[in-house]
Design a protein around this motif. Structure first.
Motif, mmCIF file in Angstrom:
data_model
loop_
_atom_site.group_PDB
_atom_site.id
_atom_site.type_symbol
_atom_site.label_atom_id
_atom_site.label_comp_id
_atom_site.label_asym_id
_atom_site.label_seq_id
_atom_site.Cartn_x
_atom_site.Cartn_y
_atom_site.Cartn_z
ATOM 1 N N ALA A 283 60.629 -17.026 0.280
ATOM 2 C CA ALA A 283 61.845 -16.974 1.655
ATOM 3 C C ALA A 283 60.497 -17.418 3.474
ATOM 4 O O ALA A 283 60.802 -17.311 3.874
ATOM 5 N N TYR A 284 60.187 -18.563 2.627
ATOM 6 C CA TYR A 284 59.414 -19.506 3.493
ATOM 7 C C TYR A 284 60.369 -19.590 4.369
ATOM 8 O O TYR A 284 60.133 -20.236 5.796
ATOM 9 N N ALA A 285 61.146 -20.393 4.165
ATOM 10 C CA ALA A 285 62.311 -21.780 4.916
ATOM 11 C C ALA A 285 62.547 -19.889 6.293
ATOM 12 O O ALA A 285 62.680 -20.609 7.684
ATOM 13 N N SER A 286 63.522 -18.866 5.834
ATOM 14 C CA SER A 286 63.716 -17.864 6.811
ATOM 15 C C SER A 286 63.119 -17.223 7.735
ATOM 16 O O SER A 286 63.144 -17.473 8.695
ATOM 17 N N LYS A 287 61.669 -17.551 7.287
ATOM 18 C CA LYS A 287 60.446 -16.362 8.392
ATOM 19 C C LYS A 287 59.990 -18.419 9.395
ATOM 20 O O LYS A 287 60.079 -17.981 10.167
ATOM 21 N N LEU A 288 60.011 -19.079 8.516
ATOM 22 C CA LEU A 288 59.226 -20.531 9.463
ATOM 23 C C LEU A 288 60.860 -20.678 10.131
ATOM 24 O O LEU A 288 60.233 -20.855 11.916
ATOM 25 N N SER A 289 62.060 -20.220 10.169
ATOM 26 C CA SER A 289 63.106 -20.883 11.045
ATOM 27 C C SER A 289 63.092 -20.104 11.822
ATOM 28 O O SER A 289 62.702 -20.291 13.745
ATOM 29 N N ARG A 290 62.347 -18.276 11.911
ATOM 30 C CA ARG A 290 62.602 -17.682 12.935
ATOM 31 C C ARG A 290 60.837 -17.550 14.026
ATOM 32 O O ARG A 290 61.093 -17.638 14.554
ATOM 33 N N ALA A 291 59.940 -18.366 13.457
ATOM 34 C CA ALA A 291 58.917 -18.341 14.030
ATOM 35 C C ALA A 291 58.820 -19.696 14.760
ATOM 36 O O ALA A 291 58.552 -19.441 16.415
ATOM 37 N N ILE A 292 59.586 -20.485 14.721
ATOM 38 C CA ILE A 292 60.479 -22.112 15.389
ATOM 39 C C ILE A 292 61.314 -21.530 16.278
ATOM 40 O O ILE A 292 60.767 -21.828 17.796
ATOM 41 N N SER A 293 62.179 -20.233 16.504
ATOM 42 C CA SER A 293 62.827 -20.154 17.633
ATOM 43 C C SER A 293 61.805 -18.913 18.575
ATOM 44 O O SER A 293 62.440 -19.264 19.379
ATOM 45 N N THR A 294 61.335 -18.435 17.750
ATOM 46 C CA THR A 294 60.418 -17.886 18.651
ATOM 47 C C THR A 294 59.041 -18.112 19.345
ATOM 48 O O THR A 294 59.466 -18.110 20.820
ATOM 49 N N THR A 295 59.008 -19.758 18.869
ATOM 50 C CA THR A 295 57.978 -20.365 19.923
ATOM 51 C C THR A 295 59.128 -21.008 20.798
ATOM 52 O O THR A 295 58.190 -21.361 22.412
ATOM 53 N N GLN A 296 59.969 -21.818 20.620
ATOM 54 C CA GLN A 296 60.856 -22.047 22.020
ATOM 55 C C GLN A 296 61.708 -21.058 23.073
ATOM 56 O O GLN A 296 61.810 -21.460 24.152
ATOM 57 N N GLN A 297 61.663 -20.183 22.361
ATOM 58 C CA GLN A 297 62.120 -19.047 23.309
ATOM 59 C C GLN A 297 61.103 -19.090 24.260
ATOM 60 O O GLN A 297 61.380 -18.716 25.245
ATOM 61 N N LEU A 298 59.806 -18.130 24.263
ATOM 62 C CA LEU A 298 58.492 -18.440 24.630
ATOM 63 C C LEU A 298 58.598 -19.595 25.441
ATOM 64 O O LEU A 298 58.527 -19.174 26.993
ATOM 65 N N GLN A 299 58.373 -20.288 25.465
ATOM 66 C CA GLN A 299 58.300 -22.180 25.956
ATOM 67 C C GLN A 299 59.793 -21.775 27.158
ATOM 68 O O GLN A 299 59.207 -22.175 28.495
ATOM 69 N N ARG A 300 61.021 -21.827 26.759
ATOM 70 C CA ARG A 300 62.079 -21.254 27.877
ATOM 71 C C ARG A 300 61.515 -20.438 28.746
ATOM 72 O O ARG A 300 62.428 -20.303 30.283
#
Length: 308
Positions: A283-300
């Motif tokens: 399930a690495y791809a889905s977990k990584l996608s969520r982590a990157i999306s979380t980072t981008q949301q924090l930066q915005r």
């Protein structure tokens, strides 16, 4: 030759004659043709996304067959057609950009939200001007974030942004993956004496590694089952060195060549890393996608936002 609206015949323009006719009309600056071409482009893009999602899904192999794959492909085509051409959707954005590039007044369309974005893995046909690559995660439902995640991103984004300038890999991708690998800083790899190894990405120390090493007990997946094992990991002198070594691995190792081509799409990048065997977690791809999306949301949402 009159245009056949996309949703009236519920199909993609897939044959060469129809595509050429559509390209000719769009090239003549026909607003209706531009709008239709945009719908076709969106539909093809949606079909690629659905195909990628199916490819990333674990299969038992018991019922797999050529007939089933053909059925899935036809179903994906129908879904892509039904999802395209919606008001405020991707086709509106494509039509507006094509109109500007051709010097035509904007085609009738609804205004698109400012948060709409698209990946750079757009289908090769029809061959229309490319759109600038951005993240495909910003249009998702807002994620819940924590203070520890915000602190982790704020603490490391300057180093990540510096390595982005050198490597071309988005800082938000590296920060998100580092956050996932370390539990947002809570489970960083330590040296035997308890000092930090600065290894943010879980990169192991293979036979060719001549630098420092940290040995820790980790979880690996063997045939889908988690197993505890002792492994050797690379150790660095700083977090910036960790980002640099990760970027070198992605940019220079042939196994990650496909991932390097997908830095405009969070989902595609994560899927390609999993296909290349970056991690054994299914399930690495889905977990990584969520982590990157979380980072981008924090930066915005934060005043200290750096280069994403």
């Amino acid at each position: 030759m009159a245009l056949t609206p996309l949703n009236s015949n519920n199909q993609l323009t897939a044959d060469a004659r129809s595509l050429n006719a559509l390209k000719l009309q769009a090239g003549n600056k026909d607003p209706a043709a531009i709008q239709e071409a945009a719908k076709q482009f969106e539909s093809l893009f949606m079909r690629e996304m659905l195909k990628s999602m199916r490819d990333a899904t674990m299969k038992s192999g018991m019922l797999d067959s050529a007939q089933e794959n053909l059925g899935h492909d036809m179903l994906d085509q129908q879904f892509s057609v039904q999802m395209s051409g919606k008001p405020g959707g991707l086709s509106d954005l494509i039509a507006k950009q094509l109109s500007r590039q051709m010097g035509v007044a904007d085609t009738p369309a609804f205004d698109t939200p400012s948060t709409l974005s698209l990946g750079n893995r757009l289908p090769a046909s029809p061959k229309l001007p490319a759109l600038p690559p951005t993240s495909d995660a910003s249009s998702a439902k807002p994620l819940k974030t924590t203070a520890s995640q915000a602190g982790f991103v704020q603490r490391l984004e300057q180093a990540a942004a510096k390595v982005e300038q050198q490597s071309g890999i988005p800082a938000s991708y590296m920060l998100g993956q580092a956050g996932h690998e370390t539990g947002w800083g809570k489970h960083e790899i330590k040296n035997a004496n308890g000092t930090p190894s600065f290894n943010l990405f879980g990169i192991k120390a293979g036979p060719g590694w001549t630098g420092k090493v940290a040995e820790v007990t980790t979880t690996e997946y063997v045939n889908g089952e988690p197993k505890k094992t002792v492994a050797k990991f690379r150790a660095y002198d700083s977090y910036e060195q960790s980002f640099q070594d990760y970027a070198k691995l992605i940019n220079q190792n042939p196994r990650y060549a496909n991932a390097r081509q997908q830095t405009g799409s969070v989902v595609a990048f994560a899927n390609e890393l999993q296909r290349a065997g970056y991690a054994t977690d299914p399930a690495y791809a889905s977990k990584l996608s969520r982590a990157i999306s979380t980072t981008q949301q924090l930066q915005r949402n934060q005043p200290w936002r750096g280069v994403a």
